[in-house]
Design a protein around this motif. Structure first.
Motif: not given
Length: 370
Positions: A1-5, A34-37, A72-74, A90-96
């Motif tokens: 599952m990939i969560g997307v912002g 999964r389209l999260v936010h 997981d990815v923005v 976003a990168l500093e928060t650990g997101k792709h």
């Protein structure tokens, strides 16, 4: 599952949302999406767009999207002057990160984004979707196979007419804060094709023009235009190939043109984005009585066309390229080979753009890495 912002829900935000919704259906080999936010400039717009695009949550603050632990990815699709702060966060928060082009108005900001990507260890790619075209991929195959011999010259143009009307009102792309104008709004796309097909640009000589010096504001007053709608550049590539790059946002009659001409020792290749699914090929190996340009029409043999349509001649479109790009992003996240332009590669494009601007200011040839 990939969560997307998703941050930003304008034209490109919708393109990203469509790609995320379509990628598993088109390719079948991706994890569930999964389209999260969704984040926007205000909560009301965010709620409306989240409902339209299929996101579970909405916020009027982009920071809430980046902080969401389910993501997981923005996808970052705001105007480029907002990219640096949002991308680094976003990168500093650990997101792709999947960020639209260009990287940033200044080279220092683009460099900071690339530095943050390297430090984070996360995948960070830019939205250069034209390199994903089956037609462009086939051109790369033709070049790799030496079908037109040794390339010695290329010409590439990008023209649209959305700024051709002198009575059109002033908007944010006329502000210096957005960048140089056509040079970084447009020229980055041809430069992505040049880099993908041939490698880096070595030196440039550039001129820019402002066809309309001012435009009317909402209040009825006139405001000076701070960017340049036209840019023309002579280029030399590191591999010795010479070329020209011409871009124009005020070209009446041109709607989405990226015209590429590649000349080699044994033939030539032509491509026009307004004839999206066609490549023109001329080869000297044909008999003189039959020499001429042949039309290669995209179809299932030109991957990944067949993921969308099982029959040739029906044609792909702009949003299909975003879906292909989304698939390549997922491949990169999963550690597989991917045809993407990451932040380090994107920084070379930005370096070329700023060298062109410097050439215009100093009225001379400029070494890109000088």
């Amino acid at each position: 599952m990939i969560g997307v912002g998703l941050i930003g829900s304008g034209f490109m935000g919708k393109c990203h949302a469509m790609a995320w919704n379509a990628v598993h259906l088109a390719f079948g080999d991706t994890p569930a999406i999964r389209l999260v936010h969704l984040g926007e400039a205000n909560a009301d717009l965010a709620e409306r767009r989240a409902g339209e695009f299929g996101f579970a949550k909405a916020s009027g603050d982009w920071r809430a999207v980046i902080a969401d632990p389910e993501i997981d990815v923005v996808s970052l699709t705001t105007p480029n002057q907002f990219h640096p702060e949002m991308a680094v966060a976003a990168l500093e928060t650990g997101k792709h990160l999947w960020c639209e082009k260009p990287m940033a108005p200044s080279f220092a900001e683009a460099q900071a984004m690339a530095d943050a990507a390297r430090k984070s260890g996360k995948v960070a790619v830019l939205g250069y979707n034209y390199i994903q075209s089956p037609a462009i991929r086939h051109i790369r195959t033709l070049l790799d196979e030496g079908v037109i011999g040794t390339v010695n010259h290329l010409r590439i143009e990008m023209d649209e007419d959305f700024m051709a009307d002198p009575d059109a009102p002033f908007f944010w792309k006329h502000e210096a804060a957005s960048g140089y104008g056509a040079l970084d709004d447009f020229a980055v796309h041809p430069l992505s094709l040049i880099q993908n097909l041939f490698g880096r640009v070595a030196s440039v000589m550039c001129d820019m023009a402002r066809p309309y010096p001012d435009r009317q504001t909402d209040s009825g007053s006139r405001r000076p235009v701070e960017t340049y709608d036209i840019a023309s550049s002579l280029i030399h590539l590191e591999n010795g190939v010479s070329g020209t790059l011409l871009v124009n946002r005020s070209a009446w009659g041109r709607k989405g043109r990226i015209a590429l001409q590649i000349f080699g020792s044994k033939g030539s290749i032509l491509f026009d984005q307004e004839r999206f699914n066609e490549v023109q090929l001329y080869v000297t190996s044909d008999r003189p009585t039959e020499q001429g340009y042949r039309t290669i029409l995209s179809g299932p043999p030109h991957e990944p066309y067949g993921r969308f349509i099982p029959a040739p001649g029906h044609g792909l479109g702009f949003n299909d390229l975003k879906t292909i790009e989304c698939h390549e992003l997922i491949a990169a996240i999963e550690g597989r080979p991917a045809n993407v332009i990451g932040f380090d590669e994107g920084l070379e494009i930005e370096r070329t753009v700023h060298a062109m601007a410097r050439s215009f200011e100093e009225r001379r040839w400029v070494e890109v890495r000088g």
